[in-house]
Design a protein around this motif. Structure first.
Motif, PDB file in Angstrom:
ATOM      1  N   GLU A  62      65.023  84.582  56.674  1.00 19.61           N
ATOM      2  CA  GLU A  62      65.203  83.934  57.994  1.00 19.61           C
ATOM      3  C   GLU A  62      66.090  82.695  57.871  1.00 19.61           C
ATOM      4  O   GLU A  62      66.989  82.474  58.688  1.00 19.61           O
ATOM      5  N   LEU A  63      65.843  81.896  56.835  1.00 15.98           N
ATOM      6  CA  LEU A  63      66.668  80.687  56.662  1.00 15.98           C
ATOM      7  C   LEU A  63      68.134  81.070  56.491  1.00 15.98           C
ATOM      8  O   LEU A  63      69.031  80.454  57.070  1.00 15.98           O
ATOM      9  N   TYR A 108      60.721  86.703  53.070  1.00 19.80           N
ATOM     10  CA  TYR A 108      61.063  86.707  54.498  1.00 19.80           C
ATOM     11  C   TYR A 108      61.349  85.288  55.011  1.00 19.80           C
ATOM     12  O   TYR A 108      62.019  85.120  56.020  1.00 19.80           O
ATOM     13  N   LYS A 109      60.835  84.296  54.294  1.00 22.21           N
ATOM     14  CA  LYS A 109      61.188  82.911  54.660  1.00 22.21           C
ATOM     15  C   LYS A 109      62.669  82.681  54.340  1.00 22.21           C
ATOM     16  O   LYS A 109      63.424  82.162  55.165  1.00 22.21           O
ATOM     17  N   ARG A 153      69.733  82.294  59.732  1.00 24.65           N
ATOM     18  CA  ARG A 153      70.014  81.246  60.719  1.00 24.65           C
ATOM     19  C   ARG A 153      71.029  80.221  60.229  1.00 24.65           C
ATOM     20  O   ARG A 153      71.754  79.634  61.036  1.00 24.65           O
ATOM     21  N   ARG A 184      63.220  73.258  58.915  1.00 23.33           N
ATOM     22  CA  ARG A 184      62.893  74.521  59.583  1.00 23.33           C
ATOM     23  C   ARG A 184      61.580  75.058  59.060  1.00 23.33           C
ATOM     24  O   ARG A 184      61.253  74.875  57.884  1.00 23.33           O
ATOM     25  N   LYS A 185      60.844  75.711  59.952  1.00 25.09           N
ATOM     26  CA  LYS A 185      59.618  76.388  59.536  1.00 25.09           C
ATOM     27  C   LYS A 185      59.771  77.867  59.890  1.00 25.09           C
ATOM     28  O   LYS A 185      59.567  78.254  61.048  1.00 25.09           O
ATOM     29  N   PRO A 186      60.142  78.699  58.907  1.00 24.23           N
ATOM     30  CA  PRO A 186      60.334  80.121  59.200  1.00 24.23           C
ATOM     31  C   PRO A 186      59.026  80.779  59.657  1.00 24.23           C
ATOM     32  O   PRO A 186      57.934  80.316  59.314  1.00 24.23           O
TER      33      PRO A 186
END
Ligand SMILES: C[S@@+](CC[C@H](N)C(=O)[O-])C[C@H]1O[C@@H](n2cnc3c(N)ncnc32)[C@H](O)[C@@H]1O
Length: 207
Positions: free
Chosen positions: A27-28, A23-24, A31, A174-176
């Motif tokens: 999301e990356l 899921y990290k 985005r 970024r921090k997912p």
């Protein structure tokens, strides 16, 4: 107290994913648009394989992925994934010439050191892995390629961000949401690689 079974763990279990870390990357990618259909992707620190599974889906049947880890991957990914049971720090680059003769479209690294519990030691070990991933990106990414790399944030993060950022047209940390709140991990994102800015003057040494 740290909760081991959070909503991402439960979601991964429900959806049959190999690890919650998928899921990290999702999301990356959502985005930053890291991958496209037919891409050639190098996945460093790939075991148990949740990122690899996501990448194969994202690049489609005409893409190809190469995965590297010190640990094996047990899930079978029909044909399109090449796996090297290796220490990424010992790769030279010519291992990939057959798979991505023109360079990779994207290189991602979720490599993490075995944690010691001593924050500054873990940050230094993570930084070494980031340096390794960045060096491979510099040698193996095609012009315009994308890069994502896990980093344990610490005093050297800003220096790494500046150095790595110089090789890409766009760069950020970024921090997912799937990173645990208490975790010091984040991801350096570099988009649109500019080979001429890399130390070798754009020459791909191992191709
Ligand atoms: C957080 S896990 C990766 C999870 C993976 N992205 C997934 O979604 O299934 C970190 C991985 O980095 C690997 N690793 C750490 N140091 C490495 C190195 N020097 N070379 C290759 N892999 C390494 C570890 O073996 C571990 O499997």
């Amino acid at each position: 107290m740290r909760r081991l079974h959070d909503r991402f763990f439960n979601q991964a279990k429900r959806e049959g994913k190999l690890a919650r870390s998928v899921y990290k990357l999702a999301e990356l990618d959502r985005r930053e648009k890291l991958f496209r259909r037919r891409d050639r992707v190098l996945d460093l620190g790939a075991s148990p394989g949740s990122w690899l599974e996501y990448i194969l889906e994202a690049i489609g049947p005409e893409g190809a992925a190469c995965a590297v880890d010190l640990q094996p991957i047990h899930r079978k990914f029909k044909g399109r994934a090449h796996f090297l049971l290796r220490d990424a720090r010992e790769l030279r680059g010519d291992e990939f010439v057959r798979i991505a003769p023109g360079g990779f479209d994207a290189l991602v690294s979720d490599m993490a050191p075995n944690t010691s519990g001593i924050r500054i030691v873990d940050q230094a070990r993570s930084l070494e892995l980031c340096g390794c991933a960045l060096d491979l990106a510099g040698r193996l990414l095609r012009e315009g390629g994308n890069f994502a790399c896990k980093i344990f944030c610490g005093p050297e993060t800003e220096a790494f961000r500046r150095r790595a950022g110089g090789f890409f047209k766009t760069a950020r940390l970024r921090k997912p949401a799937a990173c645990r709140t208490e975790s010091i991990e984040a991801y350096f994102i570099g988009l649109d690689f500019v080979s001429g800015r890399y130390g070798n003057g754009g020459r791909k040494v191992d191709f």
